[in-house]
Structure formats: structure tokens, C-alpha cells
Scaffold this motif. Structure first.
Motif, PDB file in Angstrom:
ATOM      1  N   LEU A 210       0.861  -1.182   0.000  1.00  0.00           N
ATOM      2  CA  LEU A 210       0.000   0.000   0.000  1.00  0.00           C
ATOM      3  C   LEU A 210       0.899   1.234   0.000  1.00  0.00           C
ATOM      4  CD1 LEU A 210      -2.753   1.481   0.361  1.00  0.00           C
ATOM      5  CD2 LEU A 210      -2.380   1.280   2.844  1.00  0.00           C
ATOM      6  N   SER A 211       0.635   2.164  -0.921  1.00  0.00           N
ATOM      7  CA  SER A 211       1.392   3.412  -0.990  1.00  0.00           C
ATOM      8  C   SER A 211       0.421   4.585  -0.880  1.00  0.00           C
ATOM      9  CB  SER A 211       2.167   3.502  -2.314  1.00  0.00           C
ATOM     10  OG  SER A 211       3.159   2.495  -2.386  1.00  0.00           O
ATOM     11  N   ILE A 212       0.641   5.443   0.096  1.00  0.00           N
ATOM     12  CA  ILE A 212      -0.184   6.627   0.297  1.00  0.00           C
ATOM     13  C   ILE A 212       0.718   7.802   0.658  1.00  0.00           C
ATOM     14  CG2 ILE A 212      -2.267   5.379   0.999  1.00  0.00           C
ATOM     15  CD1 ILE A 212      -1.540   5.865   3.870  1.00  0.00           C
ATOM     16  N   VAL A 213       0.129   8.998   0.640  1.00  0.00           N
ATOM     17  CA  VAL A 213       0.875  10.199   1.003  1.00  0.00           C
ATOM     18  C   VAL A 213       0.233  10.795   2.249  1.00  0.00           C
ATOM     19  CG1 VAL A 213       1.621  12.490   0.307  1.00  0.00           C
ATOM     20  CG2 VAL A 213       1.482  10.662  -1.392  1.00  0.00           C
ATOM     21  N   THR A 214       1.052  11.080   3.255  1.00  0.00           N
ATOM     22  CA  THR A 214       0.578  11.693   4.491  1.00  0.00           C
ATOM     23  C   THR A 214       1.434  12.925   4.784  1.00  0.00           C
ATOM     24  OG1 THR A 214       0.049  11.286   6.824  1.00  0.00           O
ATOM     25  CG2 THR A 214       2.041  10.224   5.944  1.00  0.00           C
ATOM     26  N   GLY A 215       1.382  13.415   5.990  1.00  0.00           N
ATOM     27  CA  GLY A 215       2.131  14.614   6.335  1.00  0.00           C
ATOM     28  C   GLY A 215       3.627  14.361   6.434  1.00  0.00           C
TER      29      GLY A 215
ATOM     30  N   ALA B 211       8.610   4.637  11.014  1.00  0.00           N
ATOM     31  CA  ALA B 211       9.883   3.980  10.712  1.00  0.00           C
ATOM     32  C   ALA B 211       9.630   2.577  10.175  1.00  0.00           C
ATOM     33  CB  ALA B 211      10.747   3.908  11.966  1.00  0.00           C
ATOM     34  N   PRO B 212      10.514   2.044   9.334  1.00  0.00           N
ATOM     35  CA  PRO B 212      10.368   0.685   8.814  1.00  0.00           C
ATOM     36  C   PRO B 212      10.176  -0.326   9.949  1.00  0.00           C
ATOM     37  CG  PRO B 212      12.112   1.815   7.645  1.00  0.00           C
ATOM     38  CD  PRO B 212      11.710   2.714   8.771  1.00  0.00           C
TER      39      PRO B 212
ATOM     40  N   ALA C 116       8.554   1.863   4.114  1.00  0.00           N
ATOM     41  CA  ALA C 116       9.392   3.052   3.923  1.00  0.00           C
ATOM     42  C   ALA C 116       8.557   4.302   4.180  1.00  0.00           C
ATOM     43  CB  ALA C 116       9.965   3.087   2.501  1.00  0.00           C
ATOM     44  N   TYR C 117       9.236   5.363   4.637  1.00  0.00           N
ATOM     45  CA  TYR C 117       8.571   6.657   4.832  1.00  0.00           C
ATOM     46  C   TYR C 117       9.576   7.761   4.529  1.00  0.00           C
ATOM     47  CZ  TYR C 117       6.721  10.805   7.103  1.00  0.00           C
ATOM     48  OH  TYR C 117       6.291  12.087   7.373  1.00  0.00           O
ATOM     49  N   ASN C 118       9.161   8.715   3.683  1.00  0.00           N
ATOM     50  CA  ASN C 118      10.009   9.854   3.338  1.00  0.00           C
ATOM     51  C   ASN C 118       9.588  11.038   4.199  1.00  0.00           C
ATOM     52  OD1 ASN C 118      11.073  12.253   2.073  1.00  0.00           O
ATOM     53  ND2 ASN C 118      11.543  10.978   0.277  1.00  0.00           N
TER      54      ASN C 118
ATOM     55  N   LEU D  75       4.472   7.298   2.051  1.00  0.00           N
ATOM     56  CA  LEU D  75       4.451   6.218   3.036  1.00  0.00           C
ATOM     57  C   LEU D  75       4.103   4.902   2.341  1.00  0.00           C
ATOM     58  CD1 LEU D  75       4.432   5.219   6.024  1.00  0.00           C
ATOM     59  CD2 LEU D  75       2.018   5.885   6.096  1.00  0.00           C
ATOM     60  N   SER D  76       4.926   3.872   2.551  1.00  0.00           N
ATOM     61  CA  SER D  76       4.678   2.550   1.983  1.00  0.00           C
ATOM     62  C   SER D  76       4.521   1.546   3.111  1.00  0.00           C
ATOM     63  CB  SER D  76       5.837   2.119   1.076  1.00  0.00           C
ATOM     64  OG  SER D  76       5.970   3.006  -0.014  1.00  0.00           O
ATOM     65  N   LEU D  77       3.488   0.697   3.007  1.00  0.00           N
ATOM     66  CA  LEU D  77       3.230  -0.328   4.008  1.00  0.00           C
ATOM     67  C   LEU D  77       2.989  -1.676   3.336  1.00  0.00           C
ATOM     68  CD1 LEU D  77       1.278   2.383   4.807  1.00  0.00           C
ATOM     69  CD2 LEU D  77       1.113   1.063   6.909  1.00  0.00           C
ATOM     70  N   THR D  78       3.126  -2.714   4.105  1.00  0.00           N
ATOM     71  CA  THR D  78       2.661  -4.033   3.702  1.00  0.00           C
ATOM     72  C   THR D  78       1.476  -4.374   4.598  1.00  0.00           C
ATOM     73  OG1 THR D  78       4.868  -4.745   3.041  1.00  0.00           O
ATOM     74  CG2 THR D  78       3.236  -6.465   3.451  1.00  0.00           C
TER      75      THR D  78
END
Length: 275
Positions: A197-202, A208-209, A229-231, A237-240
Motif C-alpha cells: 500500500l502506498s499513500i501520502v501523508t504529512g 519507521a520501517p 518506507a517513509y520519506n 508512506l509505503s506499508l505491507t
């Protein structure tokens, strides 16, 4: 000053299995550097998590490179056995917030002798008073909400109340700022499903991974999984996703850390409805 020490994004894996009585925890080489340096009297709270998401909260009182000295079964949890590879990380837990509240209260608490009383009042515009003096005017003190003029004496009750209100305000601001780094929202359109799942948040969050997150639309529509991952600069933001409730596609999400299955320790979660 010795006391509670915290840091963001501190997580690791056990390098040695532990039973319920072990008080030294070893993590994978090099991962200990992610945690705070502790001086005499310093400590931090950490959470152990096994493959079934069972947890135990411990109090860490010392760190030597990748080895930690701990007090087991803290914050209403019980001691458990953990295997090599199980998670060891700093999470926001109830004990941490209780300590923050206590430290703020201690630093702002009134330093008054409650037996003291204000017995005299007089305006003085220059000059000096020498020798014995007797003041016969009635004592003037403000009530518990506002003073009646700029030169009224303040009694103990008035000052105590004012300081308590200031302390509570500081605590509320500090707690709000801390929680804000562990939660967020997203308007990314996404379908409830297992897997990536890839989304954009603040930006500027403490995600953290390996951290457990809940992506929540309502009580009957949400996803749970681990951060891939999170930038911190873009908010990507990427989650499994490993657990889901409900079906559907939505574009109004609440995001928060959570403790999986069976415990509310360390929970920071938005609850509400977008209906």
C-alpha cells in the motif's frame, strides 16, 4: 538532570533468545546505536514483540553498545519468552506519558509554603521604610480568577491555582506535539486489500520501517500492517498490509501507530467516522 530519555525511530531485532527472567537483552550488531545514550539515573521504555504480536513492556536502565539492562514486565504487562529476531523498539506507552506528566508537574509545581499568609498590603511609590512599622489597613487580595488591581497582593490559593493552570496548559501542548509525530491523515484514494500500500501523508512524522500502523476509514473499514518506507520530507508512506477489515475504496484516511491484537499499551489511534 537524570530521568526519562526518548528518541524517534529506535527499533531492532533480538540477537539472543530470552526467557521470562533474563534482564539483559542483546540486539543485532550495530542496531544499539539507534537508542539513547543513558547516564546515571536515565532510562527509557521499550516494547518487545514476538511473531504473534504478543508484547511485553520493559524499563531500560543501561545500554552498552548492543546490550541493554532492563526491568521486566512493566506497565501492566507480564514477562514472556522471546526468540531471536523478535522486535525490540521504543514506542509511546502509557508509562512514558505518565512520566512526562510527572516531570512537567515537578518542574512547574508551586514552591510555596501553604501555611504562609498575606497579612498586610500597602502601595509604596518610592522612599524607604526604616525602623519598626505597623500597618493597620485591611489586607487586600484578589479572588481566585482575577485581581482587583495591579498592585493587589496575591494569596497562596490564587498563586497555586494560576501555576496549576499554567502547568496543565504546558502539558497539553507537549502531549499534542508528541502525539502529532505518530499520527496523520491522507487523502490518497486506496482500496482496502492485503499486500503493498502506498499513500501520502504529512511530512516530519516519526514513522519507521517495521513499525505497526493502522490506516483507518471507519470501525468497519480499515487496514493494518508494517511500514516498509517513509520519506520524512515528502510524506510518501509505503506499508505491507497484513490485516484488513471491510471492503471498499476511500480517499479520507486516519493513520496512527497501534499495538496489534489484544493490548492497548502504546496505542495512539484516531477513532471516528467519515460517514
Amino acid at each position: 538532570m537524570a530521568g526519562l530519555i526518548v528518541t524517534n525511530n529506535a527499533w531492532s531485532n533480538l540477537s539472543v533468545a530470552i526467557n521470562t527472567s533474563v534482564t539483559t537483552i542483546a540486539v543485532t550488531a550495530g542496531q544499539g546505536a539507534r537508542y539513547p545514550v543513558l547516564g546515571v539515573g536515565d532510562y527509557f521504555w521499550a516494547t518487545l514483540t514476538d511473531a504473534t504480536n504478543a508484547i511485553e513492556i520493559v524499563k531500560v536502565t543501561a545500554r552498552a553498545v548492543d546490550s541493554f539492562t532492563v526491568v521486566r514486565a512493566q506497565d501492566n504487562t507480564t514477562a514472556k519468552s522471546f526468540a531471536i529476531g523478535d522486535k525490540f523498539e521504543i514506542r509511546p506507552v502509557a508509562a512514558m506519558f505518565a512520566d512526562v506528566r510527572a516531570e512537567i508537574a515537578s518542574s512547574v509545581a508551586p514552591k510555596l509554603n501553604t501555611t504562609d499568609a498575606v497579612t498586610t498590603y500597602f502601595p509604596l511609590a518610592g522612599g524607604t521604610v526604616t525602623g519598626p512599622a505597623t500597618f493597620n489597613a485591611a489586607t487586600k487580595v484578589p479572588n481566585l480568577t482575577t485581581g482587583d488591581n495591579s498592585i493587589s497582593a496575591a494569596n497562596t490559593a490564587f498563586v497555586t491555582t494560576a501555576l496549576a493552570n499554567s502547568r496543565d496548559s504546558i502539558l497539553a501542548q507537549a502531549t499534542t506535539a508528541y502525539i502529532g509525530t505518530y499520527s496523520g491523515t491522507s487523502s490518497t484514494t486506496a482500496t482496502i486489500a492485503l499486500g503493498p500500500l502506498s499513500i501520502v501523508t504529512g511530512t516530519g512524522k516519526a514513522f519507521a520501517p517495521g513499525q505497526s500502523l493502522r490506516v483507518y476509514y471507519s470501525d468497519t473499514a480499515y487496514m493494518e500492517g508494517l511500514v516498509s518506507a517513509y520519506n520524512i520530507n515528502t510524506g510518501d508512506l509505503s506499508l505491507t498490509v497484513t490485516n484488513k477489515v471491510g471492503i471498499g475504496t476511500y480517499s479520507s484516511w486516519y493513520i496512527s501507530t497501534y499495538v496489534p491484537t489484544g493490548s492497548s499499551k502504546g496505542l495512539i489511534s484516531f477513532m471516528g467516522s467519515n460517514a
